[in-house]
Design an enzyme around this catalytic site. Sequence first.
Site, mmCIF file in Angstrom:
data_model
loop_
_atom_site.group_PDB
_atom_site.id
_atom_site.type_symbol
_atom_site.label_atom_id
_atom_site.label_comp_id
_atom_site.label_asym_id
_atom_site.label_seq_id
_atom_site.Cartn_x
_atom_site.Cartn_y
_atom_site.Cartn_z
ATOM 1 N N TRP A 1 0.784 -1.170 -0.046
ATOM 2 C CA TRP A 1 -0.144 -0.141 0.028
ATOM 3 C C TRP A 1 0.740 1.383 -0.167
ATOM 4 O O TRP A 1 0.047 2.227 0.020
ATOM 5 C CB TRP A 1 -0.748 0.140 1.135
ATOM 6 C CG TRP A 1 -1.875 -1.071 1.016
ATOM 7 C CD1 TRP A 1 -2.066 -1.967 0.061
ATOM 8 C CD2 TRP A 1 -3.057 -1.219 2.099
ATOM 9 N NE1 TRP A 1 -3.374 -2.721 0.544
ATOM 10 C CE2 TRP A 1 -4.014 -2.694 1.737
ATOM 11 C CE3 TRP A 1 -3.537 -0.684 3.228
ATOM 12 C CZ2 TRP A 1 -4.866 -2.814 2.212
ATOM 13 C CZ3 TRP A 1 -4.557 -0.957 3.980
ATOM 14 C CH2 TRP A 1 -5.335 -2.213 3.681
ATOM 15 N N HIS B 1 12.417 -2.638 -0.605
ATOM 16 C CA HIS B 1 11.597 -2.142 -1.840
ATOM 17 C C HIS B 1 12.439 -1.102 -2.467
ATOM 18 O O HIS B 1 13.197 -0.225 -1.744
ATOM 19 C CB HIS B 1 10.415 -1.470 -1.305
ATOM 20 C CG HIS B 1 9.446 -1.170 -2.298
ATOM 21 N ND1 HIS B 1 9.519 0.069 -3.021
ATOM 22 C CD2 HIS B 1 8.403 -1.791 -2.895
ATOM 23 C CE1 HIS B 1 8.653 -0.005 -3.915
ATOM 24 N NE2 HIS B 1 7.828 -1.031 -3.756
ATOM 25 N N GLU C 1 11.416 -6.524 -8.971
ATOM 26 C CA GLU C 1 10.502 -5.562 -9.369
ATOM 27 C C GLU C 1 11.243 -4.425 -10.229
ATOM 28 O O GLU C 1 12.164 -3.694 -9.640
ATOM 29 C CB GLU C 1 9.847 -4.849 -8.048
ATOM 30 C CG GLU C 1 9.369 -5.798 -7.018
ATOM 31 C CD GLU C 1 8.316 -4.878 -6.154
ATOM 32 O OE1 GLU C 1 6.956 -5.444 -6.202
ATOM 33 O OE2 GLU C 1 8.702 -3.851 -5.726
ATOM 34 N N GLY D 1 5.208 1.869 -10.230
ATOM 35 C CA GLY D 1 4.443 2.953 -10.478
ATOM 36 C C GLY D 1 4.262 3.991 -11.726
ATOM 37 O O GLY D 1 3.907 5.020 -11.679
HETATM 38 C C1 PEP Z 1 5.188 -1.928 -5.615
HETATM 39 O O1 PEP Z 1 5.111 -0.989 -4.931
HETATM 40 O O2 PEP Z 1 5.761 -3.044 -5.146
HETATM 41 C C2 PEP Z 1 4.663 -2.023 -7.029
HETATM 42 C C3 PEP Z 1 5.080 -3.028 -7.733
HETATM 43 O O3 PEP Z 1 4.010 -0.884 -7.340
HETATM 44 P P1 PEP Z 1 3.131 -0.685 -8.796
HETATM 45 O O4 PEP Z 1 2.109 -1.993 -8.827
HETATM 46 O O5 PEP Z 1 2.195 0.610 -8.395
HETATM 47 O O6 PEP Z 1 4.012 -0.618 -9.896
#
Ligand code: PEP
Length: 231
Positions: free
Chosen positions: A7, A90, A156, A162
Amino acid sequence: MLIAGNWKMYKGPAETAEFCRELKHRDLGGVDVVVCPPYVSLAAAVQQLADTEIAVAAQSVHWEAEGAFTGEVSAPMLKELGVYGAIVGHSERRQHFGETDETVGMRARAALAAGLFVIACVGETEAERESGATEDVLRRQVSVLEADDNLVIAYEPVWAIGTGKTATPDMAQDAHAFVKSLVDLPVLYGGAVKPDNAAELLGQPAVDGARVGGASLDVDSFEAICRAAGR
Ligand code: PEP
């Protein structure tokens, strides 16, 4: 299959309670689900989801049990609250708050030792991908992590978080297969996962679930992604 909603800095305790009250009545496709609210909203989520299979995790965790570390929260504190796990590393923490591979490793080890489930994030920036450094970056980031039953990795790509830009299913598959060649752990994909791209990304053989940011803030889209994962 695991779907974890991050979140970020959204939803205080009242909004968290409302979201969780709604979420627990939704059809989540039979997959494992984790929500990761901000620290101040963890208690509200734990309380609302106590009688469900939906787990609650924090967005980071410190490596010491207590001490002079202003602004940080420890693993025993999270355990006392009834929190199940924590994200570490993250990319927003790496980019804006000085998180390094070394501190990611320290956070992961302490959280695992305290009995928390850990989602450790790795991923390359756009410049790193363009210069062909993706595998070197992933190797370096994964090198601080050791396989553990309570640990999963989230791949990621920073350029996809984002931004609305998603890795293609092939790109995700290749990166996940590479991470798995380094360490034998489940790997979640994160980066602009939405209801309309979830099934294809999650259909890749090396994709074991998703980390969802923006689309996890809306109960309808989060439900749709969980259901796509459950198919
Ligand atoms: C995240 O914050 O781990 C992420 C993947 O963000 P988003 O899905 O908004 O790209």
